[in-house]
Design a protein around this motif. Structure first.
Motif, PDB file in Angstrom:
ATOM      1  N   LEU A  49       0.829  -1.212   0.000  1.00  0.00           N
ATOM      2  CA  LEU A  49       0.000   0.000   0.000  1.00  0.00           C
ATOM      3  C   LEU A  49       0.864   1.263   0.000  1.00  0.00           C
ATOM      4  CD1 LEU A  49      -2.811  -0.969   2.561  1.00  0.00           C
ATOM      5  CD2 LEU A  49      -2.877  -1.101   0.063  1.00  0.00           C
ATOM      6  N   ALA A  50       2.110   1.138   0.494  1.00  0.00           N
ATOM      7  CA  ALA A  50       3.031   2.281   0.536  1.00  0.00           C
ATOM      8  C   ALA A  50       3.991   2.279  -0.643  1.00  0.00           C
ATOM      9  CB  ALA A  50       3.811   2.261   1.843  1.00  0.00           C
ATOM     10  N   ARG A  51       3.799   1.392  -1.615  1.00  0.00           N
ATOM     11  CA  ARG A  51       4.663   1.240  -2.796  1.00  0.00           C
ATOM     12  C   ARG A  51       6.074   0.782  -2.436  1.00  0.00           C
ATOM     13  NH1 ARG A  51       5.788   5.782  -7.380  1.00  0.00           N
ATOM     14  NH2 ARG A  51       7.621   6.088  -6.085  1.00  0.00           N
ATOM     15  N   LEU A  52       6.220   0.101  -1.319  1.00  0.00           N
ATOM     16  CA  LEU A  52       7.513  -0.475  -0.970  1.00  0.00           C
ATOM     17  C   LEU A  52       7.673  -1.862  -1.584  1.00  0.00           C
ATOM     18  CD1 LEU A  52       7.820   0.511   2.795  1.00  0.00           C
ATOM     19  CD2 LEU A  52       8.713   1.701   0.786  1.00  0.00           C
ATOM     20  N   LEU A  53       6.588  -2.417  -2.082  1.00  0.00           N
ATOM     21  CA  LEU A  53       6.607  -3.727  -2.734  1.00  0.00           C
ATOM     22  C   LEU A  53       5.779  -3.621  -4.014  1.00  0.00           C
ATOM     23  CD1 LEU A  53       7.434  -6.724  -2.542  1.00  0.00           C
ATOM     24  CD2 LEU A  53       5.276  -7.141  -1.351  1.00  0.00           C
ATOM     25  N   LYS A  54       6.408  -3.935  -5.134  1.00  0.00           N
ATOM     26  CA  LYS A  54       5.738  -3.810  -6.419  1.00  0.00           C
ATOM     27  C   LYS A  54       4.856  -5.025  -6.683  1.00  0.00           C
ATOM     28  CE  LYS A  54       6.645  -3.027 -11.337  1.00  0.00           C
ATOM     29  NZ  LYS A  54       7.708  -2.860 -12.371  1.00  0.00           N
ATOM     30  N   ALA A  76       5.302  10.679  -0.393  1.00  0.00           N
ATOM     31  CA  ALA A  76       5.718  10.984   0.976  1.00  0.00           C
ATOM     32  C   ALA A  76       4.996  12.196   1.550  1.00  0.00           C
ATOM     33  CB  ALA A  76       7.224  11.211   1.022  1.00  0.00           C
ATOM     34  N   ARG A  77       4.385  13.009   0.690  1.00  0.00           N
ATOM     35  CA  ARG A  77       3.594  14.133   1.183  1.00  0.00           C
ATOM     36  C   ARG A  77       2.165  13.720   1.495  1.00  0.00           C
ATOM     37  NH1 ARG A  77       5.583  18.714  -3.215  1.00  0.00           N
ATOM     38  NH2 ARG A  77       7.713  18.932  -2.415  1.00  0.00           N
ATOM     39  N   TYR A 103      11.710  15.903   4.934  1.00  0.00           N
ATOM     40  CA  TYR A 103      12.465  15.728   3.692  1.00  0.00           C
ATOM     41  C   TYR A 103      11.609  15.900   2.430  1.00  0.00           C
ATOM     42  CZ  TYR A 103      14.522  13.217  -0.223  1.00  0.00           C
ATOM     43  OH  TYR A 103      14.940  12.857  -1.486  1.00  0.00           O
ATOM     44  N   PRO A 104      10.374  15.363   2.397  1.00  0.00           N
ATOM     45  CA  PRO A 104       9.583  15.493   1.162  1.00  0.00           C
ATOM     46  C   PRO A 104       9.302  16.930   0.761  1.00  0.00           C
ATOM     47  CG  PRO A 104       8.623  13.843   2.626  1.00  0.00           C
ATOM     48  CD  PRO A 104       9.675  14.552   3.415  1.00  0.00           C
ATOM     49  N   TYR A 105       9.486  17.867   1.675  1.00  0.00           N
ATOM     50  CA  TYR A 105       9.162  19.263   1.382  1.00  0.00           C
ATOM     51  C   TYR A 105      10.402  20.098   1.045  1.00  0.00           C
ATOM     52  CZ  TYR A 105       4.902  17.635   3.599  1.00  0.00           C
ATOM     53  OH  TYR A 105       3.786  16.904   3.922  1.00  0.00           O
ATOM     54  N   GLN A 106      11.563  19.449   1.042  1.00  0.00           N
ATOM     55  CA  GLN A 106      12.808  20.164   0.763  1.00  0.00           C
ATOM     56  C   GLN A 106      13.167  20.047  -0.730  1.00  0.00           C
ATOM     57  OE1 GLN A 106      14.129  21.813   3.571  1.00  0.00           O
ATOM     58  NE2 GLN A 106      12.185  20.997   4.312  1.00  0.00           N
ATOM     59  N   MET A 152       8.343  11.432  13.894  1.00  0.00           N
ATOM     60  CA  MET A 152       8.890  11.655  12.561  1.00  0.00           C
ATOM     61  C   MET A 152       7.808  11.518  11.492  1.00  0.00           C
ATOM     62  SD  MET A 152      11.800   9.625  10.366  1.00  0.00           S
ATOM     63  CE  MET A 152      10.543   8.469   9.808  1.00  0.00           C
ATOM     64  N   THR A 153       6.972  10.495  11.634  1.00  0.00           N
ATOM     65  CA  THR A 153       5.906  10.315  10.647  1.00  0.00           C
ATOM     66  C   THR A 153       4.896  11.458  10.729  1.00  0.00           C
ATOM     67  OG1 THR A 153       4.501   8.949  12.096  1.00  0.00           O
ATOM     68  CG2 THR A 153       6.151   7.810  10.783  1.00  0.00           C
ATOM     69  N   LEU A 154       4.658  11.981  11.936  1.00  0.00           N
ATOM     70  CA  LEU A 154       3.723  13.096  12.086  1.00  0.00           C
ATOM     71  C   LEU A 154       4.278  14.361  11.459  1.00  0.00           C
ATOM     72  CD1 LEU A 154       2.363  12.657  15.728  1.00  0.00           C
ATOM     73  CD2 LEU A 154       1.453  11.785  13.581  1.00  0.00           C
ATOM     74  N   ALA A 155       5.602  14.529  11.539  1.00  0.00           N
ATOM     75  CA  ALA A 155       6.228  15.702  10.944  1.00  0.00           C
ATOM     76  C   ALA A 155       6.033  15.725   9.430  1.00  0.00           C
ATOM     77  CB  ALA A 155       7.715  15.738  11.285  1.00  0.00           C
ATOM     78  N   GLN A 156       5.809  14.566   8.825  1.00  0.00           N
ATOM     79  CA  GLN A 156       5.526  14.527   7.396  1.00  0.00           C
ATOM     80  C   GLN A 156       4.198  15.189   7.070  1.00  0.00           C
ATOM     81  OE1 GLN A 156       7.233  10.145   6.626  1.00  0.00           O
ATOM     82  NE2 GLN A 156       6.161  10.953   4.850  1.00  0.00           N
TER      83      GLN A 156
END
Length: 269
Positions: A49-54, A76-77, A103-106, A152-156
């Motif tokens: 669901l997170a595209r970590l596995l195709k 990631a956003r 990171y996704p916003y940089q 960290m996940t909340l900061a996203q």
């Protein structure tokens, strides 16, 4: 609120097929919990669901768009995932870890901003990690480390959060602490939360929607009070039990059959 959907999903590890033509719609703005026996594919499904596995076949839709067509930063956003047992570089502080969520916003054009700092501080406050922000991740207790990763996940600042067994290796008080935090995030901000849990009773207590996985397919899904029956526990987990109602929360409560103290006491008389 964010929506996530799997259509005709086929997933494999090597030559072993895990899911075949699976369909799943995650309710927006709710807490969904995946349950099932060890090795049934819960974590595999979450990773896909997170595209970590195709997938071999089928597609994952995030807000109606195929996730395969989105850039990594765009995903990631919209979606954050916390895998089981994440590891941080030695010496990394809580504050440095939480900053990684921005990171996704940089970009070359947009460096660190006041909004980034605000989101990091807010994530630290919500997870009660502000006073520990200068400490290294290595020095924290298990519950504190897990709160740091959740910060960290909340900061996203994503509408959807996926968590793979966020309570593993934590004692009961820290399990409740983490789940209460996620429960409040969902209730106050309507974040869509999807997580894998082993504890059936905690799943029933915190989930709006439960997905029971068995043998590469969805055995049942729905509200805990509707689907969590003695028959489901027997079919999914191979365990006899008695289902009753939690006297405090009014949610389904599973009491496994088996030997216990009352039986031991009766043998000693």
């Amino acid at each position: 609120m964010s929506s996530i959907q799997a259509k005709n999903l086929t997933l494999s590890y090597g030559q072993k097929e895990i899911f075949n033509q699976l369909d799943l719609l995650v309710p927006s703005g709710q807490i969904t919990v995946l349950i099932g026996s060890n090795g049934c594919g819960k974590s595999t499904l979450l990773r896909s669901l997170a595209r970590l596995l195709k997938p071999q076949e089928g597609s994952i839709l995030l807000d109606g768009t195929e996730i395969a067509k989105l850039s990594s930063k765009e995903i990631a956003r919209r979606l954050a995932i916390l895998p089981q047992g994440p590891l941080a570089p030695e010496g990394l502080t809580v504050h440095q870890l939480v900053k990684q969520g921005r990171y996704p916003y940089q970009s070359w054009l947009q460096q660190w901003t006041r909004e980034d700092e605000r989101m990091v501080n807010r994530a630290l406050e919500v997870t009660h990690m502000k006073e520990l922000s200068s400490l290294s991740i290595d020095s924290l207790s298990g519950g504190q480390r897990q709160r740091a990763w959740i910060a960290m996940t909340l900061a996203q600042n994503t509408p959807t959060i996926l968590l793979d067994e966020p309570t593993t290796y934590l004692d009961m008080s820290h399990q409740i602490e983490i789940l209460d935090l996620l429960f409040d995030l969902n209730g106050q901000e309507k974040r869509t939360i999807v997580m894998v849990l082993h504890d059936i009773n905690l799943a029933c207590r915190y989930a709006d929607h439960i997905v029971a996985v068995k043998d590469g397919h969805i055995h049942a899904q729905g509200k805990p009070e509707v689907i969590m029956t003695e028959q489901l526990i027997r079919e999914v987990f191979g365990m006899a039990c008695q289902m009753t109602v939690d006297p405090i929360f009014g949610t389904p409560l599973c009491i496994p059959h088996g030997k216990g103290r009352s039986l031991k006491d009766s043998h000693s008389k």
